[in-house]
Design an enzyme around this catalytic site. Structure first.
Site, PDB file in Angstrom:
ATOM      1  N   GLU A 185      43.855  41.586  42.557  1.00  0.00           N
ATOM      2  CA  GLU A 185      43.055  41.175  43.711  1.00  0.00           C
ATOM      3  C   GLU A 185      41.859  42.106  43.787  1.00  0.00           C
ATOM      4  O   GLU A 185      42.014  43.326  43.754  1.00  0.00           O
ATOM      5  CB  GLU A 185      43.827  41.287  45.036  1.00  0.00           C
ATOM      6  CG  GLU A 185      44.986  40.349  45.204  1.00  0.00           C
ATOM      7  CD  GLU A 185      45.592  40.448  46.610  1.00  0.00           C
ATOM      8  OE1 GLU A 185      44.869  40.851  47.559  1.00  0.00           O
ATOM      9  OE2 GLU A 185      46.779  40.146  46.756  1.00  0.00           O
ATOM     10  N   ARG A 227      45.602  32.239  40.047  1.00  0.00           N
ATOM     11  CA  ARG A 227      46.682  32.880  40.790  1.00  0.00           C
ATOM     12  C   ARG A 227      46.969  32.050  42.037  1.00  0.00           C
ATOM     13  O   ARG A 227      46.043  31.563  42.688  1.00  0.00           O
ATOM     14  CB  ARG A 227      46.248  34.295  41.169  1.00  0.00           C
ATOM     15  CG  ARG A 227      47.271  35.132  41.922  1.00  0.00           C
ATOM     16  CD  ARG A 227      46.666  36.520  42.152  1.00  0.00           C
ATOM     17  NE  ARG A 227      47.586  37.511  42.686  1.00  0.00           N
ATOM     18  CZ  ARG A 227      47.640  37.893  43.955  1.00  0.00           C
ATOM     19  NH1 ARG A 227      46.851  37.321  44.860  1.00  0.00           N
ATOM     20  NH2 ARG A 227      48.471  38.847  44.333  1.00  0.00           N
ATOM     21  N   GLU A 266      51.924  42.931  47.103  1.00  0.00           N
ATOM     22  CA  GLU A 266      51.517  44.200  47.723  1.00  0.00           C
ATOM     23  C   GLU A 266      52.695  44.891  48.417  1.00  0.00           C
ATOM     24  O   GLU A 266      52.698  45.107  49.626  1.00  0.00           O
ATOM     25  CB  GLU A 266      50.359  43.982  48.712  1.00  0.00           C
ATOM     26  CG  GLU A 266      49.068  43.576  48.028  1.00  0.00           C
ATOM     27  CD  GLU A 266      47.850  43.613  48.941  1.00  0.00           C
ATOM     28  OE1 GLU A 266      46.731  43.783  48.428  1.00  0.00           O
ATOM     29  OE2 GLU A 266      48.008  43.447  50.168  1.00  0.00           O
TER      30      GLU A 266
END
Length: 332
Positions: free
Chosen positions: A245, A45, A135
C-alpha cells in the site's frame, strides 16, 4: 522490472454503481481493468470482508471483480481482512458470530480461509498472492489476537496459512503477512521476533512480507528509512518483500503531519506521483528479494483523500479519466 506492479481496485464496482465511467488518458471510456492493464499494471489487490452489511467487498463481490481482472490478463492478490469491515492498526474487529476462545477461533479461521480459497478455485480464480490479515501490527481478531498475546497471534496465523495450504487452489498462491509502517525497522523487528519465537508460526508457513508505506502520516517515513528497514527485513528473514500500500497526493493543501525530509521536493501533482512511485519502486528493486509495489485505491474518486489529510491521492480525475501518472507502472 518488479514482479508485481499493482493497484488495489477493491472499490471498482462501488464506483461503477455510483455512475462512474472510467476513461483512459485519451478520454475514451473503457473498463477499469483494461485501463490498468494498458498502463502496465499486472496484478490487482482486493480486500475481502467476511460479512459486510451491504455486501460490498464480501467474497462474492471479490469473485466477480477477480473474474474481470483475470479476463484482462491481470493477476489477483486477495487481502483477507478477517473482519466484517476495515482492519488496520486501530481496528481488528472479529467478525460477528465468530468464537472468541482461541481453540474455536483458530478452527473457525482455518475453516473460513479454507472455504474461501476453495470457492476461489471453483470460480476459476487462482490468486498469485494471499494476505492473511491486513496491517496486523497490533494483532488481528481482537480481543483474542492482540499483541498482549503473541501466542494467540502465532496460532491464528498458522491456522490461516494452513487454510490456504490445505485448499484446492492450484497453483498455490504466495502467502503474505502484512504490517503497516514499513519504514520502521524497530516495529517490524519487534513484531516478527515476537510472533516467530512462539514456535507455532513457522517461517515456512509464509512466503512474503508486505508493508504499507505512506508519506503523510509521519515525518519519519523517509525513503531512506524504508530502504534501511526493507534491507534489514530481507537480511533477517529472507522472505520476498513488497510495498503493498502506498499513495502520493495530487492535492494536499492542509497536511496534518509534516512530510518526510527526502520527499519534500516532490510536487503534489501527477508528475509528483510518478516521481514518488518510481523512487519507492527503485528501493524495492534494490532490496534482496524485493518483488512488488501496489498503489492503494487509485480509482476511488468518491473517497479521494483515501483516509489521509491530503485532499486527493487518486490517479484519476473526478470525471474518471486516468492521469498521466498511471503509466508509471509501465516503467517500474
Amino acid at each position: 522490472a518488479l514482479t508485481y506492479r499493482g493497484v488495489d481496485w477493491s472499490s471498482v464496482v462501488v464506483e461503477e454503481r455510483a455512475g462512474v465511467s472510467y476513461k483512459n488518458t485519451n478520454g475514451n471510456a473503457q473498463p477499469l481493468e483494461n485501463i490498468l492493464a494498458a498502463n502496465g499494471v499486472n496484478t490487482v489487490r482486493q480486500r475481502v470482508w467476511v460479512n459486510p452489511a451491504d455486501g460490498n467487498y464480501n467474497l462474492d463481490y471479490n469473485i466477480a471483480i477477480a473474474k474481470r481482472a483475470k479476463a484482462a490478463g491481470l493477476g489477483v492478490y486477495i487481502d483477507f481482512h478477517y473482519s466484517d469491515t476495515w482492519a488496520d492498526p486501530a481496528h481488528q474487529t472479529m467478525p460477528a458470530g465468530w468464537p472468541s476462545d482461541i481453540d474455536n477461533l483458530s478452527w473457525k479461521l482455518y475453516n473460513y480461509t479454507l472455504d474461501a480459497a476453495n470457492k476461489l478455485q471453483n470460480a476459476g480464480i487462482q490468486p498469485t498472492i494471499v494476505s492473511i490479515g491486513n496491517e496486523i501490527r497490533a494483532g488481528l481478531l481482537w480481543p483474542t489476537g492482540r499483541t498482549e498475546n503473541w501466542a494467540n497471534i502465532a496460532r491464528l496465523l498458522h491456522s490461516a496459512a494452513w487454510g490456504i495450504k490445505d485448499s484446492s487452489l492450484s497453483p498455490k498462491p504466495k502467502i503474505m503477512i502484512h504490517l503497516d509502517n514499513g519504514w520502521d525497522w524497530g516495529t517490524q523487528n519487534w513484531w516478527y521476533t515476537n510472533v516467530l519465537k512462539q514456535g507455532t508460526l513457522e517461517l515456512s508457513d509464509f512466503d512474503m512480507m508486505g508493508v504499507s508505506f505512506y508519506p503523510f502520516y509521519s515525518s519519519s517515513a523517509t525513503l531512506s528509512a524504508l530502504k534501511s528497514s526493507l534491507d534489514n527485513m530481507a537480511k533477517t528473514w529472507n522472505k520476498e518483500i513488497a510495498v503493498v500500500e502506498t499513495n502520493w497526493p495530487i492535492s494536499c493543501p492542509n497536511p496534518r503531519y509534516s512530510f518526510p525530509s527526502d520527499v519534500k521536493n516532490i510536487p503534489f501533482s501527477p508528475e509528483g506521483q510518478t516521481t514518488f512511485i518510481t523512487n519507492v519502486a527503485n528501493i524495492v528493486s534494490s532490496v534482496s528479494r524485493g518483488v512488488g509495489l501496489f498503489y492503494w485505491e487509485p480509482a476511488w474518486i468518491h473517497n479521494a483523500n483515501l483516509g489521509s489529510s491530503c485532499a486527493d491521492n487518486t490517479m484519476f480525475s473526478q470525471s474518471g479519466q486516468a492521469l498521466s501518472s498511471l503509466s508509471v507502472f509501465q516503467r517500474i
